[in-house]
Design an enzyme around this catalytic site. Structure first.
Site, PDB file in Angstrom:
ATOM      1  N   THR A  48     -47.660 156.843   2.205  1.00 14.94           N
ATOM      2  CA  THR A  48     -48.343 155.572   2.577  1.00 14.94           C
ATOM      3  C   THR A  48     -48.204 154.568   1.673  1.00 14.94           C
ATOM      4  O   THR A  48     -47.898 153.496   2.067  1.00 14.94           O
ATOM      5  CB  THR A  48     -50.057 156.030   2.788  1.00 14.94           C
ATOM      6  OG1 THR A  48     -50.175 157.444   3.050  1.00 14.94           O
ATOM      7  CG2 THR A  48     -50.695 155.059   3.693  1.00 14.94           C
ATOM      8  N   LYS A 105     -53.359 149.476   6.300  1.00 10.18           N
ATOM      9  CA  LYS A 105     -53.048 151.016   6.105  1.00 10.18           C
ATOM     10  C   LYS A 105     -54.212 151.884   6.908  1.00 10.18           C
ATOM     11  O   LYS A 105     -55.387 151.581   7.007  1.00 10.18           O
ATOM     12  CB  LYS A 105     -53.281 151.311   4.572  1.00 10.18           C
ATOM     13  CG  LYS A 105     -53.769 152.872   4.403  1.00 10.18           C
ATOM     14  CD  LYS A 105     -53.963 152.735   2.817  1.00 10.18           C
ATOM     15  CE  LYS A 105     -54.872 154.163   2.786  1.00 10.18           C
ATOM     16  NZ  LYS A 105     -54.916 154.535   1.270  1.00 10.18           N
ATOM     17  N   HIS A 107     -55.050 156.067   7.714  1.00  5.67           N
ATOM     18  CA  HIS A 107     -54.753 157.594   7.730  1.00  5.67           C
ATOM     19  C   HIS A 107     -55.370 158.410   8.842  1.00  5.67           C
ATOM     20  O   HIS A 107     -55.298 159.741   9.182  1.00  5.67           O
ATOM     21  CB  HIS A 107     -55.553 158.491   6.458  1.00  5.67           C
ATOM     22  CG  HIS A 107     -54.911 157.952   5.007  1.00  5.67           C
ATOM     23  ND1 HIS A 107     -53.398 158.237   4.982  1.00  5.67           N
ATOM     24  CD2 HIS A 107     -55.411 157.875   3.925  1.00  5.67           C
ATOM     25  CE1 HIS A 107     -53.163 157.827   3.757  1.00  5.67           C
ATOM     26  NE2 HIS A 107     -54.377 157.567   2.954  1.00  5.67           N
TER      27      HIS A 107
HETATM   28  P1  A3P Z   1     -46.778 163.229  -5.350  1.00  7.98           P
HETATM   29  O1  A3P Z   1     -47.948 163.660  -5.280  1.00  7.98           O
HETATM   30  O2  A3P Z   1     -45.742 164.448  -4.886  1.00  7.98           O
HETATM   31  O3  A3P Z   1     -46.103 162.588  -6.469  1.00  7.98           O
HETATM   32  P2  A3P Z   1     -49.799 158.403  -0.399  1.00  7.98           P
HETATM   33  O4  A3P Z   1     -49.481 157.135  -0.964  1.00  7.98           O
HETATM   34  O5  A3P Z   1     -49.568 158.866   1.162  1.00  7.98           O
HETATM   35  O6  A3P Z   1     -51.076 158.973  -1.118  1.00  7.98           O
HETATM   36  O7  A3P Z   1     -48.475 159.457  -0.969  1.00  7.98           O
HETATM   37  C1  A3P Z   1     -48.456 159.858  -2.238  1.00  7.98           C
HETATM   38  C2  A3P Z   1     -47.467 160.377  -2.810  1.00  7.98           C
HETATM   39  O8  A3P Z   1     -46.315 159.507  -2.558  1.00  7.98           O
HETATM   40  C3  A3P Z   1     -47.251 160.811  -4.280  1.00  7.98           C
HETATM   41  O9  A3P Z   1     -46.644 162.029  -4.223  1.00  7.98           O
HETATM   42  C4  A3P Z   1     -46.674 159.769  -5.042  1.00  7.98           C
HETATM   43  O10 A3P Z   1     -46.093 160.076  -6.272  1.00  7.98           O
HETATM   44  C5  A3P Z   1     -45.552 159.419  -4.171  1.00  7.98           C
HETATM   45  N1  A3P Z   1     -44.886 158.099  -4.243  1.00  7.98           N
HETATM   46  C6  A3P Z   1     -45.440 156.903  -4.237  1.00  7.98           C
HETATM   47  N2  A3P Z   1     -44.617 156.067  -4.475  1.00  7.98           N
HETATM   48  C7  A3P Z   1     -43.358 156.699  -4.345  1.00  7.98           C
HETATM   49  C8  A3P Z   1     -42.154 156.068  -4.742  1.00  7.98           C
HETATM   50  N3  A3P Z   1     -41.514 154.814  -4.896  1.00  7.98           N
HETATM   51  N4  A3P Z   1     -40.951 156.910  -4.718  1.00  7.98           N
HETATM   52  C9  A3P Z   1     -41.150 158.400  -4.507  1.00  7.98           C
HETATM   53  N5  A3P Z   1     -42.543 158.709  -4.323  1.00  7.98           N
HETATM   54  C10 A3P Z   1     -43.714 157.931  -4.191  1.00  7.98           C
END
Ligand code: A3P
Length: 299
Positions: A48, A105, A107
């Site tokens: 997200t 955003k 969910h």
């Molecule tokens: P991990 O916990 O596996 O590292 P959300 O934003 O939906 O909460 O998702 C968070 C996940 O996206 C986390 O995964 C985070 O590290 C990963 N994430 C965020 N930015 C990222 C990027 N630029 N490249 C790769 N993964 C990313």
């Protein structure tokens, strides 16, 4: 340090984590959508924030390095966030008079999105991620986030695969529903693993979808600020490094080395799943995804 216990929020029979507001969710269905609204819709821990960062920079006018400093939730407010997140009023209300384009955003499952968006107004970008890495990322988020209760890995895993107990809907209900709408005129369905493989291609895809074709140089600027390392370093996207959020939301993680932008890998689940958990999840996955033609990269 002992923390107050926060209760799950229930809306239309679905359990949501305590950072959600049932009042806001109720307002969302009749939310007045504008043609240039953009909804970044994703299941928990599915990319997200990454998609928010890309969308917000693609839509940014002026100096990207300045825009990057604005906290991501200011640039792309969270529609159903509760007042715990610092909102003086439900976010849909706050957005009524916000200037266009409004980037938001959510969910929520597809069926809870604003009716007008489901009827084709505005644009929806859904980012999906392989379910095994979602479970792991969600468990680690719960370990660090003060307002979200956390069990052991085994407890959190079991909860995730139990339809009525999973937070924010059962993954195998939510993702197939978005997938069924992938060809809607106002929907772009993307995958976390594809973004990992080809970030630049996805920046271009998103820009085109939003009707914002950018110069090569501008695309490069967006890409540089959307890599994992750039987003980890940036306190506006890595919320656990944001001093204003650290104490109220992330003090539980102090000294653990855990961060909101954590590993960003494909296949981290292998460090967490037992063989039995893997077999259990694969059996559910096979049954629920049968005939959907929706595949994910797991490593
Ligand atoms: P991990 O916990 O596996 O590292 P959300 O934003 O939906 O909460 O998702 C968070 C996940 O996206 C986390 O995964 C985070 O590290 C990963 N994430 C965020 N930015 C990222 C990027 N630029 N490249 C790769 N993964 C990313």
């Amino acid at each position: 340090m002992s923390l107050p216990s926060f209760q799950a929020v229930y809306y239309k029979g679905v359990k949501f984590d305590p950072n959600h507001s049932a009042v806001a969710m109720e307002m969302i269905e009749s939310f007045e959508v504008r043609d240039d609204d953009v909804f970044i819709a994703a299941y928990l821990k599915s990319g997200t924030t990454w998609t928010q960062q890309i969308v917000s920079l693609v839509c940014a006018d002026g100096d990207i390095s300045e825009v990057c400093k604005v906290p991501i939730l200011e640039r792309t407010p969270w529609l159903e966030a509760s007042d715990k997140m610092g909102n003086s009023e439900p976010v849909p209300k706050l957005l009524e008079n916000a200037p266009s384009p409004r980037l938001m955003k959510t969910h929520l499952p597809y069926y809870m999105l604003p009716q007008q968006a489901k009827d084709g107004k505005g644009k929806i970008i859904h980012c999906a991620r392989n379910v095994k890495d979602v479970v792991v990322s969600w468990h680690n988020m719960r370990r660090m986030f003060n307002t979200i209760p956390c069990g052991t890995w085994e407890e959190n895993f079991k909860e995730f695969i139990t339809p009525k107990e999973a937070y924010n809907g059962f993954w195998w209900d939510v993702i197939p529903e978005y997938w069924r709408h992938k060809d809607d005129v106002n929907m772009l369905f993307i995958k976390f693993e594809d973004m990992k493989r080809d970030l630049r291609g996805h920046v271009v895809k998103i820009a085109n979808f939003l009707g914002k074709p950018l110069s090569d140089q501008r695309i490069d600027e967006v890409v540089v600020n959307c890599t994992f390392s750039a987003m980890k370093k940036n306190p506006s996207t890595n919320m656990s490094r944001n001093p204003a959020m650290q104490r109220p939301f992330f003090s539980k993680a102090e000294g653990s080395g855990l961060e909101f932008i954590r590993k960003g890998e494909v296949g981290d689940w292998k460090n967490w799943f037992s063989q039995e958990e893997n077999e259990t999840l694969e059996a559910i996955h096979k049954e629920k995804m049968a005939g959907l033609n929706l595949t994910f990269q797991f490593e």
